[in-house]
Design a protein around this motif. Structure first.
Motif, short mmCIF file in Angstrom:
data_model
loop_
_atom_site.label_atom_id
_atom_site.label_comp_id
_atom_site.label_asym_id
_atom_site.label_seq_id
_atom_site.Cartn_x
_atom_site.Cartn_y
_atom_site.Cartn_z
N PHE A 96 23.43 17.99 -37.37
CA PHE A 96 23.18 19.42 -37.48
C PHE A 96 23.55 19.85 -38.89
CE2 PHE A 96 23.67 18.85 -32.93
CZ PHE A 96 22.64 19.61 -32.42
N LEU A 130 21.93 26.77 -31.38
CA LEU A 130 21.42 26.79 -32.75
C LEU A 130 21.53 28.20 -33.35
CD1 LEU A 130 18.19 24.58 -32.45
CD2 LEU A 130 20.38 23.92 -33.48
N ARG A 153 14.50 23.86 -35.03
CA ARG A 153 15.07 25.16 -35.32
C ARG A 153 14.45 26.21 -34.40
NH1 ARG A 153 12.04 28.59 -38.60
NH2 ARG A 153 10.10 27.71 -39.42
#
Length: 276
Positions: A96, A130, A153
């Motif tokens: 990430f 996220l 994303r």
């Protein structure tokens, strides 16, 4: 929306069954190439330059040219096995990272991700994680027989996967020719340029940008269509074997007719006079 890939994606012990859908579409206007003489579409045939004959699909094999004129043949069975072994793997998010750490030069194609059967809750969990962390996931996936590096994303409440290039696929910027090494601009020139940038600065609104060339080309095509400036391929003429055969026969007859020489014609004329 057409599904182009089915599988699963995981981060840690969380597994999400997903489907991929193309997020963009090519709207280029495809123009056909016609034979100027009869307006028929041109055919492009696969021809072997050595055998000088057209090659059928079943007679085509794949190979890798490891040096000029030398190949390693790859069997379709081996390629298919390799594809399945990689495509059946779950896509794992490796890392990430912050989105602003990825230069746009790496981005390639975009795909919407939708949850597959039973994947709704895990999908929502990844989306929320996220969003809260303000990070994107880095993963690997095999699409159309190629392993791709990808960014996962959020885009307007939907997870999106964007394939990105590997570092060795991005050409060395140092090889770009004629890039000036030093800034040879005056203070006044720089101030004027910055003022111009400030005057043109606005919020990005993608809907205000249009493909003017494509719109103009479509308008031209439509105006020609409405004005009946259209063409159709010329109809193939029926076989004229009879006419051709008769012409060939007549030419053969004419060619084999005995030709009268000047001397022969004089003898005939003298004989006629004597008889008179």
């Amino acid at each position: 929306m057409h599904t182009m890939w089915k599988g699963s994606i995981s981060f840690g012990l969380v597994n999400i069954p997903i489907k991929l859908h193309a997020a963009t579409e090519d709207k280029d206007i495809k123009l056909r190439t016609l034979h100027k003489k009869c307006h028929s579409p041109i055919k492009y045939e696969k021809v072997c330059p050595h055998c000088e004959e057209e090659v059928k699909n079943e007679d085509i094999i794949k190979a890798y040219e490891y040096t000029k004129g030398k190949f390693v043949i790859l069997d379709e069975e081996d390629l298919e096995k390799l594809r399945k072994e990689n495509e059946e793997k779950a896509v794992e998010i490796i890392d990430f990272v912050k989105m602003d750490q990825i230069d746009p030069i790496y981005f390639d194609k975009s795909y919407y991700m939708s949850p597959h059967e039973g994947g709704g809750k895990a999908y929502a969990l990844l989306r929320k994680a996220l969003e809260e962390s303000q990070k994107v996931g880095i993963a690997k996936i095999v699409i159309r027989s190629k392993e791709q590096l990808a960014v996962i994303r959020i885009y307007r409440n939907t997870l999106i996967m964007e394939t990105i290039h590997y570092p060795d696929e991005v050409r060395d910027v140092g090889e770009v020719p004629n890039v000036p090494a030093d800034d040879k601009v005056t203070e006044k020139e720089l101030d004027t340029a910055i003022l111009l940038i400030d005057q043109l600065t606005t919020d990005f609104q993608p809907e205000k940008y249009t493909d003017e060339y494509r719109n103009a080309l479509l308008a031209l095509i439509e105006s020609k269509r409405m004005g009946k400036e259209t063409v159709v391929p010329a109809a193939r003429e029926a076989a004229t074997n009879v006419t051709d055969l008769m012409a060939a026969l007549q030419a053969s007859i004419d060619r084999t007719k005995p030709k009268k020489t000047v001397a022969t014609r004089k003898k005939v004329a003298t004989k006629v006079k004597k008889q008179a």
